[in-house]
Design an enzyme around this catalytic site. Structure first.
Site, PDB file in Angstrom:
ATOM      1  N   HIS A  48      19.017  14.859  12.526  1.00  0.00           N
ATOM      2  CA  HIS A  48      19.726  14.488  13.764  1.00  0.00           C
ATOM      3  C   HIS A  48      20.529  15.671  14.294  1.00  0.00           C
ATOM      4  O   HIS A  48      20.402  16.060  15.463  1.00  0.00           O
ATOM      5  CB  HIS A  48      20.646  13.304  13.483  1.00  0.00           C
ATOM      6  CG  HIS A  48      21.559  12.945  14.611  1.00  0.00           C
ATOM      7  ND1 HIS A  48      21.389  11.802  15.361  1.00  0.00           N
ATOM      8  CD2 HIS A  48      22.656  13.562  15.121  1.00  0.00           C
ATOM      9  CE1 HIS A  48      22.336  11.746  16.290  1.00  0.00           C
ATOM     10  NE2 HIS A  48      23.124  12.799  16.155  1.00  0.00           N
ATOM     11  N   GLU A  49      21.374  16.228  13.435  1.00  0.00           N
ATOM     12  CA  GLU A  49      22.279  17.283  13.910  1.00  0.00           C
ATOM     13  C   GLU A  49      21.549  18.575  14.234  1.00  0.00           C
ATOM     14  O   GLU A  49      21.864  19.255  15.216  1.00  0.00           O
ATOM     15  CB  GLU A  49      23.385  17.511  12.882  1.00  0.00           C
ATOM     16  CG  GLU A  49      24.314  16.317  12.689  1.00  0.00           C
ATOM     17  CD  GLU A  49      25.014  15.894  13.978  1.00  0.00           C
ATOM     18  OE1 GLU A  49      25.119  16.707  14.901  1.00  0.00           O
ATOM     19  OE2 GLU A  49      25.449  14.735  14.042  1.00  0.00           O
ATOM     20  N   HIS A  83      20.141  18.536  17.640  1.00  0.00           N
ATOM     21  CA  HIS A  83      21.039  18.912  18.744  1.00  0.00           C
ATOM     22  C   HIS A  83      20.838  20.392  19.082  1.00  0.00           C
ATOM     23  O   HIS A  83      20.929  20.790  20.253  1.00  0.00           O
ATOM     24  CB  HIS A  83      22.498  18.658  18.361  1.00  0.00           C
ATOM     25  CG  HIS A  83      22.920  17.225  18.511  1.00  0.00           C
ATOM     26  ND1 HIS A  83      22.716  16.505  19.669  1.00  0.00           N
ATOM     27  CD2 HIS A  83      23.550  16.374  17.655  1.00  0.00           C
ATOM     28  CE1 HIS A  83      23.194  15.275  19.524  1.00  0.00           C
ATOM     29  NE2 HIS A  83      23.692  15.171  18.316  1.00  0.00           N
ATOM     30  N   GLU A  99      21.559  12.065  22.454  1.00  0.00           N
ATOM     31  CA  GLU A  99      21.803  11.387  21.178  1.00  0.00           C
ATOM     32  C   GLU A  99      20.540  10.705  20.662  1.00  0.00           C
ATOM     33  O   GLU A  99      20.239  10.751  19.466  1.00  0.00           O
ATOM     34  CB  GLU A  99      22.923  10.361  21.333  1.00  0.00           C
ATOM     35  CG  GLU A  99      24.296  10.903  21.050  1.00  0.00           C
ATOM     36  CD  GLU A  99      24.425  11.442  19.635  1.00  0.00           C
ATOM     37  OE1 GLU A  99      24.115  10.716  18.674  1.00  0.00           O
ATOM     38  OE2 GLU A  99      24.842  12.597  19.494  1.00  0.00           O
ATOM     39  N   GLU A 126      13.044  12.072   8.120  1.00  0.00           N
ATOM     40  CA  GLU A 126      13.045  11.165   6.969  1.00  0.00           C
ATOM     41  C   GLU A 126      11.631  10.637   6.711  1.00  0.00           C
ATOM     42  O   GLU A 126      11.177  10.571   5.555  1.00  0.00           O
ATOM     43  CB  GLU A 126      14.006  10.008   7.232  1.00  0.00           C
ATOM     44  CG  GLU A 126      14.178   9.063   6.062  1.00  0.00           C
ATOM     45  CD  GLU A 126      15.181   7.967   6.381  1.00  0.00           C
ATOM     46  OE1 GLU A 126      16.332   8.068   5.926  1.00  0.00           O
ATOM     47  OE2 GLU A 126      14.794   6.998   7.081  1.00  0.00           O
ATOM     48  N   ASN A 165       7.552  12.868  -0.691  1.00  0.00           N
ATOM     49  CA  ASN A 165       8.507  12.605  -1.764  1.00  0.00           C
ATOM     50  C   ASN A 165       8.676  11.096  -1.921  1.00  0.00           C
ATOM     51  O   ASN A 165       9.282  10.446  -1.068  1.00  0.00           O
ATOM     52  CB  ASN A 165       9.845  13.273  -1.411  1.00  0.00           C
ATOM     53  CG  ASN A 165      10.912  13.051  -2.463  1.00  0.00           C
ATOM     54  OD1 ASN A 165      10.739  12.297  -3.412  1.00  0.00           O
ATOM     55  ND2 ASN A 165      12.044  13.717  -2.289  1.00  0.00           N
ATOM     56  N   GLU A 209      21.925   5.407   6.943  1.00  0.00           N
ATOM     57  CA  GLU A 209      22.166   4.271   6.044  1.00  0.00           C
ATOM     58  C   GLU A 209      22.441   4.696   4.602  1.00  0.00           C
ATOM     59  O   GLU A 209      23.187   4.025   3.880  1.00  0.00           O
ATOM     60  CB  GLU A 209      20.986   3.291   6.093  1.00  0.00           C
ATOM     61  CG  GLU A 209      19.701   3.756   5.425  1.00  0.00           C
ATOM     62  CD  GLU A 209      18.945   4.806   6.209  1.00  0.00           C
ATOM     63  OE1 GLU A 209      17.990   5.381   5.655  1.00  0.00           O
ATOM     64  OE2 GLU A 209      19.312   5.052   7.379  1.00  0.00           O
ATOM     65  N   THR A 259      29.047   3.666   4.263  1.00  0.00           N
ATOM     66  CA  THR A 259      29.761   2.625   3.489  1.00  0.00           C
ATOM     67  C   THR A 259      29.178   2.468   2.088  1.00  0.00           C
ATOM     68  O   THR A 259      28.594   1.431   1.763  1.00  0.00           O
ATOM     69  CB  THR A 259      29.746   1.272   4.235  1.00  0.00           C
ATOM     70  OG1 THR A 259      28.393   0.901   4.524  1.00  0.00           O
ATOM     71  CG2 THR A 259      30.534   1.359   5.529  1.00  0.00           C
ATOM     72  N   ASP A 270      23.315  -1.252   5.550  1.00  0.00           N
ATOM     73  CA  ASP A 270      24.070  -1.069   6.789  1.00  0.00           C
ATOM     74  C   ASP A 270      24.057   0.399   7.175  1.00  0.00           C
ATOM     75  O   ASP A 270      23.862   1.289   6.347  1.00  0.00           O
ATOM     76  CB  ASP A 270      25.498  -1.624   6.671  1.00  0.00           C
ATOM     77  CG  ASP A 270      26.337  -0.904   5.639  1.00  0.00           C
ATOM     78  OD1 ASP A 270      25.768  -0.229   4.760  1.00  0.00           O
ATOM     79  OD2 ASP A 270      27.567  -1.018   5.706  1.00  0.00           O
ATOM     80  N   HIS A 326      26.620   7.603  22.516  1.00  0.00           N
ATOM     81  CA  HIS A 326      26.077   6.996  21.301  1.00  0.00           C
ATOM     82  C   HIS A 326      25.645   5.556  21.563  1.00  0.00           C
ATOM     83  O   HIS A 326      24.607   5.103  21.074  1.00  0.00           O
ATOM     84  CB  HIS A 326      27.101   7.048  20.166  1.00  0.00           C
ATOM     85  CG  HIS A 326      27.444   8.433  19.720  1.00  0.00           C
ATOM     86  ND1 HIS A 326      28.467   9.162  20.289  1.00  0.00           N
ATOM     87  CD2 HIS A 326      26.901   9.223  18.768  1.00  0.00           C
ATOM     88  CE1 HIS A 326      28.532  10.347  19.703  1.00  0.00           C
ATOM     89  NE2 HIS A 326      27.592  10.411  18.775  1.00  0.00           N
TER      90      HIS A 326
END
Length: 715
Positions: A531-532, A535, A555, A566, A573, A584, A588, A596, A624
């Site tokens: 993602h980053e 950018h 975004e 991924e 892999n 995810e 958290t 989540d 976002h």
């Protein structure tokens, strides 16, 4: 953005000799080949080569990549584009607007300044040019000339409204010094890079052009604050800040009020009449797909003799539970909550059907409403499967991997890969506010992330692996040699600040926070890295402005390509779990829910903040939150499914590889800084046309996916 086709003949693809990557110069194991990927999504074949995209006959063309604008080939492409624009004095409305309405005296060489020239894998050449007016740069406006493999004009992309004469030559009342002071006052803090100030012409939200200044002020080192690269567009006469935005994004925490994905609910209020000796039914469709731990039914059924009734609930899989079997005799109504834990282990997604069968004459009633509340089962995190061969480096999130590294003169090893482009380097920022004093990680035996190693190296292993996989993904799937197309070095810095719940691209390199252990762990997962870093790709290509619709697309493109990284890694892999959630694995880590995430591409509204359809864009314009529109369009293109808001269904999907190629080509080849959602749709259609042909199923699926999220081509 207007895409003007000069012909409708699809460009035949070409094959190119795939450059063999050097094997790891340190480890003895041979890395896996990076020129094929298995794709099991959609209706694409399980395993296939990445060349010959449409099956048309291929022929050799020069290798793809950037061309110097001053080279013979670059100059030829530029002159062909400029000549074409000059010849369109009486062309269509789209090109008339591109020419700024300057009439027969229009000189394209004075209206556009070449920025880049690139040749792609199809043999097409693309000339990206910045717009100028009376010698002054027009902020955010570009045109792109697209030449076919024979060097002839194929189409022109871009949008430019008429600018009043004299706006570029007028004397501004505001000095450069005063303009900078206005920006610095609003910035309200120190900068850690020299300010950027330039005279520009820019367009406001109402379409009016202003002559003034663009100022850019940057601070990435202020403790406990998000990194900023603030842009200010300032009117040169009034000193008013017409627009401001932070061009530096980052992985953002969902806003307060987000609903927990561990609970799924659905309600129906049929108010259906229950007639004698007949069956009444009602359906609730649940779109969330979780495993049920507990299920509760709240039922409001009015009837004058409940002993007449048999009430049953049937799950999407066909399993049925009886709620009431002619119980209660002459009592009225069936109201209350019912525990239906017999559905534990079932999946929530699909149609749930409630049936009420009246078994006797004389009494009637009404099925007023019913609600299902499913509590998701907290699944145990899966342990990575064992790996064999040269994969002996231990990550936090991706199991064992095989990193390319460098052996130093003292016999130690550092995270420096020279086998990919100009290199992939990962460093330790020592929890400082910036990476100015970052140093190399060192390892004695070149087996990284062992139990005996410094724990700080674990996040570095993930960041290094993420950058390597992103480079390989760009090369194998998008046909691009790193960010700039010329092998740009990918630098990653881990351990930025203390407990920083963020990761960001600062314009030149990646920076990863460690997380706080509650909201997140180290933000070095594959999808966050992809993602980053994307950018950076967007900055080097389309330059999507981080505000408004273009900001939401900025975004979304990072979410899409991060998910692509991924997916790509998961083909190689078995420890990598691919899904359509963002972040995810890091998010958290202690709340008991391994699923989540920051955002959900299959259902953007699941985070309680994002929108999934353009009809709701006025309610959510933050970049976002609005990214969910394009994110869901991509998901529907790849997997098929139904948009939650519109209820429009896209049947089946075209698979990850094709979807990524289309969106990737749209980004790098057809989008400009101010691209809107509608123009992004057009860009994806054009990209799919180039790759698969104008009448292909892929083009139709692109149209269907964008229509499902409420985005159409503007007439």
């Amino acid at each position: 953005m207007t895409i003007r086709r000069l012909d409708q003949t699809p460009v035949a693809p070409t094959t190119r000799s795939t450059e063999t990557q050097p094997s790891n110069t340190v480890k003895s194991a041979t890395p896996q080949a990076r020129n094929t990927v298995a794709d099991t999504s959609g209706f694409t074949p399980a395993t296939k080569a990445l060349t010959n995209l449409t099956g048309a006959a291929a022929r050799e063309v020069p290798l793809p990549g950037p061309l110097s604008p001053t080279s013979k080939e670059g100059q030829a492409a530029i002159q062909t584009t400029l000549s074409y624009l000059n010849q369109q004095n009486s062309g269509g409305a789209s090109l008339a607007s591109l020419r700024g309405g300057n009439g027969p005296s229009f000189d394209a060489s004075k209206a556009f300044t070449p920025r880049t020239v690139e040749r792609d894998e199809l043999g097409m050449t693309h000339v990206r040019m910045d717009r100028t007016h009376e010698g002054v740069k027009v902020f955010g406006e570009q045109v792109i000339g697209h030449l076919d493999r024979d060097g002839k004009m194929d189409s022109v992309t871009g949008e430019a409204s008429v600018i009043p004469e004299g706006l570029g030559t007028k004397q501004l009342k505001l000095s450069e010094k005063d303009a900078l002071a206005i920006a610095q006052k609003d910035f309200a803090g120190k900068t850690d890079k020299a300010p950027v100030l330039e005279k520009v012409i820019f367009q406001d939200a109402e379409g009016k052009y202003h002559s003034g200044y663009r100022a850019e002020l940057t601070n990435t080192t202020e403790a406990n604050k998000s990194p900023r690269r603030m842009n200010y567009l300032i009117d040169g006469d009034t000193g008013k800040v017409v627009e401001k935005f932070n061009q530096m994004g980052g992985i953002e925490k969902p806003k307060a009020g987000a609903t927990s994905p561990s609970t799924v609910t659905g309600t129906a209020s049929p108010n259906a009449k229950i007639e004698d000796l007949k069956t009444t039914s009602s359906k609730i469709t649940l779109t969330d797909d979780v495993t049920i731990d507990k299920l509760k039914l709240d039922l409001d059924l009015g009837h004058t003799y409940r002993g007449d009734l048999v009430v049953k609930l049937t799950s999407p899989s066909g399993k049925t539970a009886t709620i009431s079997d002619r119980a209660g005799g002459s009592a009225d109504d069936i109201k209350g909550s019912f525990d239906l834990s017999q559905f534990a282990g079932e999946k929530t997604k699909g149609d749930w059907t409630l049936t009420v069968e009246d078994k006797a004459k004389a009494d009637t009633g009404t099925l007023k409403s019913w609600t299902l509340t499913a509590t998701a089962k907290a699944e145990e995190p899966q342990q990575p499967p064992p790996t064999t061969g040269g994969a002996d480096d231990n990550t936090l999130y991706s199991g064992k991997v095989d990193l390319s590294t460098k052996q130093n003169a003292d016999g130690t090893y550092s995270l420096e890969d020279s086998t990919r482009g100009s290199g992939v380097v990962t460093r330790d920022a020592h929890n400082a506010d910036d990476a100015s004093k970052a140093t190399d990680f060192k390892d004695a035996n070149n087996v990284w992330g062992e139990a005996k190693d410094d724990p700080r190296s674990k996040a570095a292993v993930d960041a290094h692996y993420g950058a390597e996989m992103t480079y390989d993904f760009y090369k194998d799937i998008l046909g691009r040699n790193s960010l700039d197309g010329k092998g740009e070095k990918l630098i990653s810095n881990v351990h930025i600040e203390n407990n920083l719940v963020n990761a960001y691209w600062d314009g030149t390199q990646m920076n990863y926070g460690d997380g706080d252990g509650k909201d997140s762990g180290p933000l070095t997962t594959l999808d966050i890295a992809g993602h980053e870093i994307t950018h950076g790709l967007t900055e080097r290509t389309a330059g999507l402005i981080y505000s408004g619709e273009s900001g939401g697309l900025n975004e979304a493109m990072s979410d899409i390509m991060g998910t692509g990284v991924e997916w790509y890694a998961s083909q190689k892999n078995p420890s990598v779990k691919f899904d359509f959630s963002v972040g995810e694995d890091a998010w958290t880590p202690t709340n008991g829910d391994p699923n989540d995430a920051l955002r959900y591409m299959n259902d953007p509204t699941k985070d309680g903040y994002s929108v999934d359809n353009y009809k709701n864009y006025p309610k959510q314009t933050e970049v976002h939150g609005s990214s969910g529109i394009a994110n869901n369009a991509f998901y529907l293109l790849v997997q098929g499914g139904t948009n939650r808001t519109s209820k429009m269904e896209v049947k089946d999907g075209i698979g990850m590889e094709k979807g990524l190629k289309i969106f990737g080509r749209a980004l790098t080849t057809y989008m400009t800084p101010k691209t809107t959602f509608s123009q992004a749709r057009d860009a994806c259609i054009k990209a799919a046309t180039d790759l698969y042909g104008a009448t292909s199923a892929e083009v139709q699926k692109v149209k269907d996916a964008w229509s499902a999220v409420g985005v159409e081509t503007k007439k």
